[in-house]
Design a protein around this motif. Structure first.
Motif, PDB file in Angstrom:
ATOM      1  N   VAL A   1       0.840  -1.200   0.000  1.00 50.08           N
ATOM      2  CA  VAL A   1       0.000   0.000   0.000  1.00 50.08           C
ATOM      3  C   VAL A   1       0.877   1.252   0.000  1.00 50.08           C
ATOM      4  N   GLY A   2       1.924   1.266   0.790  1.00 54.61           N
ATOM      5  CA  GLY A   2       2.800   2.428   0.821  1.00 54.61           C
ATOM      6  C   GLY A   2       3.445   2.699  -0.519  1.00 54.61           C
ATOM      7  N   ALA A   3       3.936   1.651  -1.179  1.00 51.82           N
ATOM      8  CA  ALA A   3       4.603   1.831  -2.469  1.00 51.82           C
ATOM      9  C   ALA A   3       3.626   2.296  -3.541  1.00 51.82           C
ATOM     10  N   VAL A   4       2.450   1.705  -3.577  1.00 54.36           N
ATOM     11  CA  VAL A   4       1.474   2.062  -4.606  1.00 54.36           C
ATOM     12  C   VAL A   4       0.968   3.490  -4.405  1.00 54.36           C
ATOM     13  N   GLU A   5       0.660   3.856  -3.173  1.00 55.05           N
ATOM     14  CA  GLU A   5       0.161   5.207  -2.920  1.00 55.05           C
ATOM     15  C   GLU A   5       1.223   6.261  -3.203  1.00 55.05           C
TER      16      GLU A   5
ATOM     17  N   ARG B   1      11.983   8.427  -7.316  1.00 53.76           N
ATOM     18  CA  ARG B   1      12.078   7.846  -5.976  1.00 53.76           C
ATOM     19  C   ARG B   1      10.894   6.925  -5.677  1.00 53.76           C
ATOM     20  N   PRO B   2       9.628   7.357  -5.944  1.00 55.04           N
ATOM     21  CA  PRO B   2       8.518   6.425  -5.743  1.00 55.04           C
ATOM     22  C   PRO B   2       8.632   5.186  -6.623  1.00 55.04           C
ATOM     23  N   GLY B   3       9.152   5.375  -7.842  1.00 52.24           N
ATOM     24  CA  GLY B   3       9.302   4.234  -8.741  1.00 52.24           C
ATOM     25  C   GLY B   3      10.306   3.230  -8.213  1.00 52.24           C
ATOM     26  N   ARG B   4      11.408   3.718  -7.688  1.00 53.52           N
ATOM     27  CA  ARG B   4      12.427   2.819  -7.139  1.00 53.52           C
ATOM     28  C   ARG B   4      11.879   2.084  -5.910  1.00 53.52           C
ATOM     29  N   ARG B   5      11.080   2.788  -5.135  1.00 54.53           N
ATOM     30  CA  ARG B   5      10.488   2.141  -3.964  1.00 54.53           C
ATOM     31  C   ARG B   5       9.530   1.035  -4.400  1.00 54.53           C
ATOM     32  N   ALA B   6       8.713   1.323  -5.430  1.00 55.75           N
ATOM     33  CA  ALA B   6       7.774   0.324  -5.925  1.00 55.75           C
ATOM     34  C   ALA B   6       8.506  -0.890  -6.469  1.00 55.75           C
ATOM     35  N   LEU B   7       9.619  -0.647  -7.187  1.00 52.86           N
ATOM     36  CA  LEU B   7      10.381  -1.759  -7.737  1.00 52.86           C
ATOM     37  C   LEU B   7      10.989  -2.605  -6.621  1.00 52.86           C
ATOM     38  N   ARG B   8      11.517  -1.956  -5.595  1.00 52.00           N
ATOM     39  CA  ARG B   8      12.095  -2.686  -4.461  1.00 52.00           C
ATOM     40  C   ARG B   8      11.013  -3.519  -3.760  1.00 52.00           C
ATOM     41  N   THR B   9       9.827  -2.936  -3.603  1.00 53.54           N
ATOM     42  CA  THR B   9       8.732  -3.668  -2.973  1.00 53.54           C
ATOM     43  C   THR B   9       8.318  -4.872  -3.812  1.00 53.54           C
ATOM     44  N   ALA B  10       8.269  -4.673  -5.130  1.00 54.05           N
ATOM     45  CA  ALA B  10       7.911  -5.776  -6.017  1.00 54.05           C
ATOM     46  C   ALA B  10       8.914  -6.923  -5.907  1.00 54.05           C
ATOM     47  N   LEU B  11      10.185  -6.574  -5.749  1.00 53.27           N
ATOM     48  CA  LEU B  11      11.220  -7.603  -5.652  1.00 53.27           C
ATOM     49  C   LEU B  11      11.115  -8.373  -4.339  1.00 53.27           C
ATOM     50  N   VAL B  12      10.948  -7.656  -3.255  1.00 48.96           N
ATOM     51  CA  VAL B  12      10.963  -8.333  -1.950  1.00 48.96           C
ATOM     52  C   VAL B  12       9.666  -9.092  -1.683  1.00 48.96           C
ATOM     53  N   THR B  13       8.567  -8.707  -2.309  1.00 49.60           N
ATOM     54  CA  THR B  13       7.307  -9.426  -2.109  1.00 49.60           C
ATOM     55  C   THR B  13       7.112 -10.572  -3.087  1.00 49.60           C
ATOM     56  N   GLY B  14       8.040 -10.715  -4.031  1.00 49.90           N
ATOM     57  CA  GLY B  14       7.921 -11.812  -4.988  1.00 49.90           C
ATOM     58  C   GLY B  14       7.027 -11.515  -6.159  1.00 49.90           C
ATOM     59  N   ALA B  15       6.698 -10.232  -6.396  1.00 48.32           N
ATOM     60  CA  ALA B  15       5.829  -9.879  -7.521  1.00 48.32           C
ATOM     61  C   ALA B  15       6.548  -9.991  -8.855  1.00 48.32           C
ATOM     62  N   VAL B  16       7.870  -9.854  -8.846  1.00 47.60           N
ATOM     63  CA  VAL B  16       8.639  -9.946 -10.087  1.00 47.60           C
ATOM     64  C   VAL B  16       8.852 -11.415 -10.431  1.00 47.60           C
ATOM     65  N   GLY B  17       8.486 -11.781 -11.615  1.00 45.38           N
ATOM     66  CA  GLY B  17       8.626 -13.166 -12.043  1.00 45.38           C
ATOM     67  C   GLY B  17       7.958 -13.368 -13.379  1.00 45.38           C
ATOM     68  N   PRO B  18       7.964 -14.592 -13.896  1.00 47.66           N
ATOM     69  CA  PRO B  18       7.342 -14.864 -15.195  1.00 47.66           C
ATOM     70  C   PRO B  18       5.861 -14.520 -15.179  1.00 47.66           C
ATOM     71  N   GLN B  19       5.350 -14.153 -16.351  1.00 47.30           N
ATOM     72  CA  GLN B  19       3.937 -13.835 -16.462  1.00 47.30           C
ATOM     73  C   GLN B  19       3.107 -15.103 -16.252  1.00 47.30           C
ATOM     74  N   PRO B  20       2.167 -15.079 -15.311  1.00 53.04           N
ATOM     75  CA  PRO B  20       1.324 -16.263 -15.112  1.00 53.04           C
ATOM     76  C   PRO B  20       0.428 -16.493 -16.334  1.00 53.04           C
ATOM     77  N   ALA B  21       0.161 -17.739 -16.624  1.00 56.16           N
ATOM     78  CA  ALA B  21      -0.748 -18.055 -17.728  1.00 56.16           C
ATOM     79  C   ALA B  21      -2.144 -17.540 -17.411  1.00 56.16           C
ATOM     80  N   PRO B  22      -2.858 -17.025 -18.398  1.00 56.07           N
ATOM     81  CA  PRO B  22      -4.233 -16.579 -18.144  1.00 56.07           C
ATOM     82  C   PRO B  22      -5.091 -17.743 -17.679  1.00 56.07           C
ATOM     83  N   PRO B  23      -6.111 -17.490 -16.877  1.00 57.47           N
ATOM     84  CA  PRO B  23      -7.031 -18.563 -16.523  1.00 57.47           C
ATOM     85  C   PRO B  23      -7.610 -19.204 -17.783  1.00 57.47           C
TER      86      PRO B  23
END
Length: 458
Positions: free
Chosen positions: A9-13, A104-126
């Protein structure tokens, strides 16, 4: 690492420059976001990956359909959809672009994405996502594929959602309509009265669905009727209903494209919830085709969902969720465009009535039916497809309530060579005229109208 929800929430806001409109609960149990806001639950890291690869509607839809995102126990889906819709309309929200990644907000968002595991291969669509159709959009083959995707999912499933009326279009909530079935019957009767139906007339119902309007018109107004659909399951069901009602001598149901009807003229044509599938490129041809199938003095009732006009400099973009999961190749047009094309085809437009609020009520009834029979529905079509239907119907209800889309009945006439429309001078007169015709038919043919109290074949 800090709690996942707080980090997200902090990174997105920070990136958007605005508070998000929902309260997030992450898979680690952490919660963050505005107190009292509608709640969303992120079940796993894959939910974040879906949003990262497709920010916005498509990513959210894929995450919901797959079950990676869900509503919080204290939140209903309507609340979330309304809050997200209002947020997306705000002009004070920063829309991040590529350059923002280095901020600065962008770098924070990228760091958050990395530590939360959001960065990775694109999931297959349902798997419920429909592949792109064959050939050009709105060719006959591709239209058949698109219609089959939506309508040929099982008549038992539709029976659960629509109820005994088996009507898949906006109901008409008159003061006396105390149930969905009563409101749907009121809508069918309204259409028949607008068309001025009476014994001896010949009706064409384009996109006849499961045959409900055909049966109502034959039973209560004494017409002979032809219904066409390119959904094989609808046609099979409608034919069975007609045979069970003993009306096969007056109603014919065909597996046929609207562009292939050879046997006009008809005295009246109804097109209810079908024109949204025609497409802008084909619409004038659709209107001209129906005009050519009407006898002079004949009426067309075109019942069609509309969208708001394009904002200056912002061309219309179809909903990626609706296009990929619900109505492939479906297109909405402003009601003014529809009226103009009908007039260009030769029609005189006599009446336009908005039923926007009525459709919101109808959709909420369908959602309630689906939720009441959730386990059975999921067994019939699969959990993912059931979630598609729940999301699209709830989102559509909110869209109608908030005037993002509308629904209109347009009554048009093919006038005679002398310019006569055949309609009485006022709406009250031509609605009353058809009502009197129905009352006479009911009194003269009680065996027909008694059938109307029987439940539909399920």
């Amino acid at each position: 690492m800090a709690e996942v929800a707080t980090e997200l929430v902090g990174a997105v806001e920070s990136l958007l420059g605005a508070r998000i409109p929902v309260r997030l609960t992450a898979w680690d149990g952490s919660t963050a976001g505005p107190p009292g806001a509608p709640g969303l639950v992120l079940r796993n890291r894959r939910a974040l990956r879906r949003l990262l690869w497709h920010p916005g509607e498509l990513g959210l839809a894929r995450a919901y359909v797959s079950g990676d995102i869900d509503t919080a126990p204290d939140t209903d889906l309507y609340e979330v959809l309304s809050a997200v819709g209002r947020f997306s309309d705000r002009t004070d929200v920063h829309r991040p672009g590529l350059a923002d990644v280095l901020s600065r907000p962008g770098r924070r968002a990228l760091r958050t994405a990395l530590v939360t595991g959001a960065v990775g291969p694109q999931p297959a669509p349902p798997p419920e996502e429909v592949p792109k159709g064959h050939g050009r959009a709105h060719s006959r083959r591709r239209d058949r594929e698109a219609i089959s995707h939506h309508y040929d999912v099982g008549n038992d499933f539709y029976g659960l959602v629509l109820g005994p009326s088996m009507v898949y279009s906006c109901a008409y909530w008159t003061p006396g309509a105390k149930s969905l079935e009563a409101a749907q019957e009121a809508k069918l009767d309204l259409i028949c009265r607008k068309l001025g139906l009476r014994p001896g007339l010949r009706l064409l119902d384009v996109g006849c669905g499961w045959g409900s309007l055909l049966l109502h018109a034959a039973r209560h107004y004494g017409v002979s009727a032809v219904g066409v659909s390119i959904s094989a399951e609808q046609v099979e069901y409608a034919r069975r209903r007609v045979a069970d009602a003993g009306l096969a001598d007056r109603i014919e149901v065909r597996l046929q494209d609207y562009r292939e009807i050879p046997d006009g003229p008809f005295d009246a044509i109804s097109s209810v919830g079908m024109a949204e599938h025609v497409g802008a490129v084909q619409y004038l041809g659709y209107a001209r085709g129906l005009y050519g199938l009407l006898t002079p003095g004949g009426r067309l009732l075109n019942h069609q969902i509309s969208r708001r006009p394009d904002r200056p400099g912002e061309p219309y973009v179809p909903s990626p969720f609706i296009n990929r999961y619900v109505f492939p190749d479906g297109e909405l047009a402003p009601v003014g465009s529809t009226v103009s094309l009908l007039e260009e085809a030769g029609f005189e437009v006599r009446d336009v009535e908005s039923l926007r609020e009525h459709y919101a009520l109808t959709l909420r009834e369908w959602v309630a039916n689906l939720e009441a029979h959730w386990q059975t529905a999921a067994q019939l079509v699969g959990r993912g497809r059931a979630r598609v239907w729940r999301l699209y119907m709830a989102a559509s209800a909110v869209a109608f309530e908030e005037n993002r889309i509308g629904i209109n009945q347009v009554l048009a006439v093919r006038t005679t060579e002398a310019g006569a429309s055949g309609l009485p001078a006022t709406r009250e007169q031509w609605l009353a005229e058809a009502r009197h015709s129905s009352d006479r038919h009911r009194s003269e043919h009680p065996a027909d109208t008694d059938l109307g109290d029987r439940p539909s074949v399920r």
